[in-house]
Design a protein around this motif. Structure first.
Motif, PDB file in Angstrom:
ATOM      1  N   TYR A 297      68.602   8.843  30.296  1.00  0.00           N
ATOM      2  CA  TYR A 297      67.927   8.718  29.002  1.00  0.00           C
ATOM      3  C   TYR A 297      67.880   7.247  28.598  1.00  0.00           C
ATOM      4  O   TYR A 297      68.756   6.472  28.990  1.00  0.00           O
ATOM      5  CB  TYR A 297      68.713   9.459  27.901  1.00  0.00           C
ATOM      6  N   THR A 298      66.918   6.895  27.777  1.00  0.00           N
ATOM      7  CA  THR A 298      66.992   5.611  27.090  1.00  0.00           C
ATOM      8  C   THR A 298      67.721   5.830  25.768  1.00  0.00           C
ATOM      9  O   THR A 298      67.756   6.938  25.242  1.00  0.00           O
ATOM     10  CB  THR A 298      65.599   5.014  26.821  1.00  0.00           C
TER      11      THR A 298
ATOM     12  N   THR B 298      71.512  19.244  23.223  1.00  0.00           N
ATOM     13  CA  THR B 298      70.289  18.994  23.986  1.00  0.00           C
ATOM     14  C   THR B 298      69.141  19.744  23.327  1.00  0.00           C
ATOM     15  O   THR B 298      69.237  20.945  23.072  1.00  0.00           O
ATOM     16  CB  THR B 298      70.459  19.464  25.441  1.00  0.00           C
TER      17      THR B 298
ATOM     18  N   HIS C 217      75.380   8.639  19.456  1.00  0.00           N
ATOM     19  CA  HIS C 217      74.222   8.031  20.112  1.00  0.00           C
ATOM     20  C   HIS C 217      73.076   9.029  20.160  1.00  0.00           C
ATOM     21  O   HIS C 217      73.302  10.229  20.340  1.00  0.00           O
ATOM     22  CB  HIS C 217      74.554   7.630  21.559  1.00  0.00           C
ATOM     23  N   LEU C 218      71.874   8.496  20.056  1.00  0.00           N
ATOM     24  CA  LEU C 218      70.674   9.304  20.273  1.00  0.00           C
ATOM     25  C   LEU C 218      70.083   8.891  21.618  1.00  0.00           C
ATOM     26  O   LEU C 218      69.818   7.716  21.855  1.00  0.00           O
ATOM     27  CB  LEU C 218      69.667   9.055  19.147  1.00  0.00           C
ATOM     28  N   LEU C 219      69.893   9.877  22.508  1.00  0.00           N
ATOM     29  CA  LEU C 219      69.382   9.612  23.857  1.00  0.00           C
ATOM     30  C   LEU C 219      68.009  10.263  23.995  1.00  0.00           C
ATOM     31  O   LEU C 219      67.841  11.431  23.623  1.00  0.00           O
ATOM     32  CB  LEU C 219      70.325  10.192  24.913  1.00  0.00           C
ATOM     33  N   LEU C 220      67.065   9.522  24.553  1.00  0.00           N
ATOM     34  CA  LEU C 220      65.685  10.000  24.597  1.00  0.00           C
ATOM     35  C   LEU C 220      65.142  10.073  26.021  1.00  0.00           C
ATOM     36  O   LEU C 220      65.334   9.141  26.809  1.00  0.00           O
ATOM     37  CB  LEU C 220      64.792   9.052  23.775  1.00  0.00           C
ATOM     38  N   ALA C 221      64.471  11.173  26.317  1.00  0.00           N
ATOM     39  CA  ALA C 221      63.744  11.319  27.587  1.00  0.00           C
ATOM     40  C   ALA C 221      62.346  11.821  27.247  1.00  0.00           C
ATOM     41  O   ALA C 221      62.056  13.011  27.382  1.00  0.00           O
ATOM     42  CB  ALA C 221      64.471  12.267  28.524  1.00  0.00           C
TER      43      ALA C 221
ATOM     44  N   GLU D 168      62.571  15.647  25.795  1.00  0.00           N
ATOM     45  CA  GLU D 168      63.967  16.054  25.610  1.00  0.00           C
ATOM     46  C   GLU D 168      64.749  14.950  24.897  1.00  0.00           C
ATOM     47  O   GLU D 168      64.550  13.769  25.152  1.00  0.00           O
ATOM     48  CB  GLU D 168      64.595  16.332  26.978  1.00  0.00           C
TER      49      GLU D 168
ATOM     50  N   VAL E  88      68.857  14.071  23.350  1.00  0.00           N
ATOM     51  CA  VAL E  88      70.270  14.465  23.313  1.00  0.00           C
ATOM     52  C   VAL E  88      70.966  13.711  22.197  1.00  0.00           C
ATOM     53  O   VAL E  88      70.770  12.503  22.039  1.00  0.00           O
ATOM     54  CB  VAL E  88      70.966  14.192  24.660  1.00  0.00           C
TER      55      VAL E  88
ATOM     56  N   PHE F 253      74.652  12.694  21.183  1.00  0.00           N
ATOM     57  CA  PHE F 253      75.998  12.606  21.741  1.00  0.00           C
ATOM     58  C   PHE F 253      76.926  12.047  20.669  1.00  0.00           C
ATOM     59  O   PHE F 253      76.636  11.005  20.080  1.00  0.00           O
ATOM     60  CB  PHE F 253      76.007  11.690  22.974  1.00  0.00           C
TER      61      PHE F 253
END
Lengths: 99, 99
Positions: A96-97, B13, B45-49, B54, B56, B58
């Protein structure tokens, strides 16, 4: 102009071979200090859910290049092969970014 | 003897409703400062795909009680309901202890 690489987060979800969860967790735990010291690693955590026999490795890297170099290093040492005997089915590896 | 609470990590998720990924990511991003300031939050944290639509979230909390108090607070404000319109299917919510 300088290029600022984008930080990359990694979530690896692993199911242990039944009855080998503790062994898998201990072997992975022992690898964490090296992970944290690897160039470009910002943070790394080992997350455990023994009741699901599930383990997650969470890492943040300065760049995808740093993360790739780390994976290559681990592979060349045979670390993944060694852990593979303790893992049930395929692990799920997602990147992920950072938002 | 004092009881030291066990830290808890959370991985949520979420798949966005198609075409609403950017909106979901922005709305969640805007919530992160409050999350980080909530009592007992160690990191978030914010995770981006975007390619998988999607996202996530965390988080690491000082205890499962702190994490529960946070969820109650968010629910009472209606934040989950608001985000729910942007989310595709069920979100996957998993908790872990820190290894």
């Amino acid at each position: 102009m300088t290029h600022t690489p984008e930080k990359e987060a990694v979530i690896v979800t692993v199911k242990a071979v039944p009855s080998l969860f503790d062994e898998l967790a201990a072997a992975t735990q022992a690898m964490m200090p090296e992970t944290r010291e690897f160039p470009g690693c910002i943070e790394a955590h080992l997350l455990l859910a023994p009741e699901r026999e599930e383990m997650v490795i969470f890492q943040i890297w300065e760049s995808s290049e740093a993360q790739s170099a780390y994976l290559t290093w681990r592979a060349e040492r045979g670390d993944f092969e060694r852990l593979g005997e303790l893992i049930h089915d395929e692990q799920i590896f997602r990147t992920y970014t950072l938002g």
